[in-house]
Write a protein that holds these residues in place. Structure first.
Motif, PDB file in Angstrom:
ATOM      1  N   GLU A  87      83.743 -14.039  48.835  1.00  0.00           N
ATOM      2  CA  GLU A  87      82.480 -14.756  48.621  1.00  0.00           C
ATOM      3  C   GLU A  87      82.396 -15.266  47.183  1.00  0.00           C
ATOM      4  N   GLY A  90      84.553 -21.652  43.674  1.00  0.00           N
ATOM      5  CA  GLY A  90      85.062 -22.948  44.115  1.00  0.00           C
ATOM      6  C   GLY A  90      83.946 -23.964  44.226  1.00  0.00           C
ATOM      7  N   SER A  91      82.820 -23.537  44.783  1.00  0.00           N
ATOM      8  CA  SER A  91      81.667 -24.429  44.920  1.00  0.00           C
ATOM      9  C   SER A  91      81.134 -24.829  43.547  1.00  0.00           C
ATOM     10  N   LEU A  92      81.028 -23.833  42.656  1.00  0.00           N
ATOM     11  CA  LEU A  92      80.547 -24.117  41.302  1.00  0.00           C
ATOM     12  C   LEU A  92      81.516 -25.029  40.562  1.00  0.00           C
ATOM     13  N   SER A  93      82.795 -24.793  40.765  1.00  0.00           N
ATOM     14  CA  SER A  93      83.807 -25.626  40.130  1.00  0.00           C
ATOM     15  C   SER A  93      83.672 -27.070  40.614  1.00  0.00           C
ATOM     16  N   HIS A  94      83.452 -27.236  41.906  1.00  0.00           N
ATOM     17  CA  HIS A  94      83.239 -28.578  42.471  1.00  0.00           C
ATOM     18  C   HIS A  94      81.965 -29.198  41.887  1.00  0.00           C
ATOM     19  N   ASP A  95      80.899 -28.377  41.788  1.00  0.00           N
ATOM     20  CA  ASP A  95      79.649 -28.865  41.210  1.00  0.00           C
ATOM     21  C   ASP A  95      79.841 -29.294  39.757  1.00  0.00           C
ATOM     22  N   GLU A 105      84.584 -18.233  46.837  1.00  0.00           N
ATOM     23  CA  GLU A 105      83.934 -19.410  47.438  1.00  0.00           C
ATOM     24  C   GLU A 105      82.865 -19.965  46.500  1.00  0.00           C
ATOM     25  N   ARG A 106      82.049 -19.057  45.939  1.00  0.00           N
ATOM     26  CA  ARG A 106      81.012 -19.500  44.996  1.00  0.00           C
ATOM     27  C   ARG A 106      81.640 -20.177  43.784  1.00  0.00           C
ATOM     28  N   ASP A 116      81.584 -32.601  39.748  1.00  0.00           N
ATOM     29  CA  ASP A 116      80.612 -33.642  40.104  1.00  0.00           C
ATOM     30  C   ASP A 116      79.685 -33.950  38.926  1.00  0.00           C
TER      31      ASP A 116
END
Length: 136
Positions: A40, A46-51, A43-44, A54
């Motif tokens: 988890e 990875g999501s934060l890295s993507h954010d 995943e967070r 962006d």
């Protein structure tokens, strides 16, 4: 006695085995729980890295837009400056035009008056010449 000791020893070994088994089950559950938390967390991340990517793209776009806006502001400033200069030139031209119209009107009146005077003088001279011819 010996049998009782063996039974007691056997019970102790069974108890120790059960405790070890429970401990292993607990550690396995704990390990699975930590593994789930780790997944988890990944995943967070990875999501934060993507954010973050962006956000960086958005920031870059905003900085480019700011540069464009500043360039447009400069152009607007230059156009406003040119407009003020042109307005001043128009004002000067209008004043010059009015001045020349006033001069032209004045000269036209003076010319008309001079012409009228010349016609009257010419008429008097003709009358005087005609009278002199009659008297001779």
């Amino acid at each position: 006695d010996k049998y009782s000791e063996l039974e007691t020893e056997h019970d102790k070994v069974k108890l120790a085995h059960r405790l070890v088994q429970q401990s292993m089950e607990f550690q396995t559950k704990e390990m699975l729980h930590r593994k789930r938390e780790l997944l988890e967390s990944r995943e967070r991340c990875g999501s934060l890295s993507h954010d973050v990517r962006d956000a960086k793209v958005f920031i870059d776009k905003c900085q480019k837009d700011i540069k464009s806006v500043n360039a447009l502001k400069e152009q607007v400033y230059d156009v406003e400056l040119q407009m003020r200069q042109l307005k001043e030139q128009v004002g000067t031209s209008m004043r010059d035009t009015l001045r020349w119209k006033t001069r032209a009107t004045k000269l036209k009146k003076e010319l008309k008056n001079a012409h009228s005077t010349a016609v009257r003088v010419a008429g008097r001279e003709a009358d005087t010449s005609g009278r002199e011819a009659d008297t001779s």
